[in-house]
Motif scaffolding. Structure first.
Motif, short mmCIF file in Angstrom:
data_model
loop_
_atom_site.label_atom_id
_atom_site.label_comp_id
_atom_site.label_asym_id
_atom_site.label_seq_id
_atom_site.Cartn_x
_atom_site.Cartn_y
_atom_site.Cartn_z
N ALA A 195 33.65 21.55 13.49
CA ALA A 195 33.16 20.79 14.64
C ALA A 195 32.35 19.57 14.23
CB ALA A 195 32.31 21.69 15.54
N GLU A 247 36.38 25.88 16.59
CA GLU A 247 35.67 24.71 16.08
C GLU A 247 36.12 23.43 16.79
OE1 GLU A 247 33.07 24.32 13.50
OE2 GLU A 247 32.94 26.30 14.43
N ARG A 295 34.43 23.43 20.10
CA ARG A 295 33.00 23.17 19.88
C ARG A 295 32.76 21.68 19.67
NH1 ARG A 295 29.88 24.05 14.88
NH2 ARG A 295 27.68 24.28 15.39
N CYS A 315 24.37 22.48 26.60
CA CYS A 315 25.36 21.57 26.03
C CYS A 315 24.68 20.36 25.40
CB CYS A 315 26.35 21.13 27.10
SG CYS A 315 27.25 22.51 27.83
N LEU A 323 23.31 21.67 21.99
CA LEU A 323 24.34 21.80 20.96
C LEU A 323 24.81 20.42 20.51
CD1 LEU A 323 26.34 23.32 19.19
CD2 LEU A 323 27.90 23.42 21.14
#
Length: 217
Positions: A64, A132, A135, A162, A165
């Protein structure tokens, strides 16, 4: 996988709530109106669908973080960017753009929910696990959600999880952390050049300020 669904659902809901006149407003993407951004999201949703049904047998070559590459800032000369603007104008009516995004976007969301996170998929001549890949797209959706509402006061932003991350991914891409004084949204906006840092923010950034913006491609 859950954060992909959260970010994508929130972004599509934000588009669904737009008034017709909002599609002619500026977006947070330089040179793009909101309608151009929505057209780009339709293309992105198609890419997600294509990638999730493109299996790969070899070992993953990206994750990712390494899915993203740092590129030069766009100049407006890219043929794909110009095509996106022409495609958006061809829809003529805003509801057609919103309908197409809901149609293709819903399919992309369902495909993501059905995907095996460990399955290997191919895209851009690289191999990732589906987990991934999805992600990585949390960062894409979150940044574009911020772009969508950049000139829409009062509009709901991306989900907090979100944003968190996406900030973490951007910090891994940068190989450095943004100051704790930065909110997650500000780290993303300043980090990717969507907003110019204030003098105080530039001081807090220290040496990282000279490396900004981080333009992802």
């Amino acid at each position: 996988m859950d954060l992909f669904s959260q970010s994508w659902t929130a972004l599509r809901e934000a588009v669904a709530e737009l008034a017709d006149e909002d599609f002619a407003r500026r977006s947070g993407c330089a040179g793009w109106l909101v309608r151009d951004l929505v057209c780009h999201l339709i293309i992105d949703a198609q890419d997600v669908l294509i990638t999730l049904v493109t299996p790969a047998a070899s070992e993953p070559t990206r994750d990712a973080v390494t899915y993203w590459e740092l590129v030069e800032a766009p100049t407006g000369d890219d043929p794909l960017d110009a095509l996106t603007v022409r495609l958006a104008a061809a829809y003529e009516e805003p509801w057609l753009l919103a309908f197409h995004l809901d149609d293709v976007g819903s399919a992309a969301g369902r495909a993501a929910q059905l995907a095996d996170p460990a399955a290997r998929v191919a895209t851009r001549d690289q191999v990732l696990t589906a987990g991934e890949y999805l992600r990585a797209y949390v960062l894409e959706w979150t940044l574009h959600h911020l772009d969508l509402i950049a000139h829409l006061p009062g509009a709901d932003g991306p989900p907090d999880a979100c944003l968190a991350l996406s900030r973490a991914l951007l910090e891994e891409i940068a190989g450095a952390s943004f100051p704790a004084s930065f909110s997650d949204a500000d780290a993303l906006l300043v980090g990717t050049g969507r907003r110019t840092p204030t003098q105080a923010e530039r001081a807090d950034l220290g040496g990282l300020a000279a490396r900004l913006p981080l333009v992802l491609g």
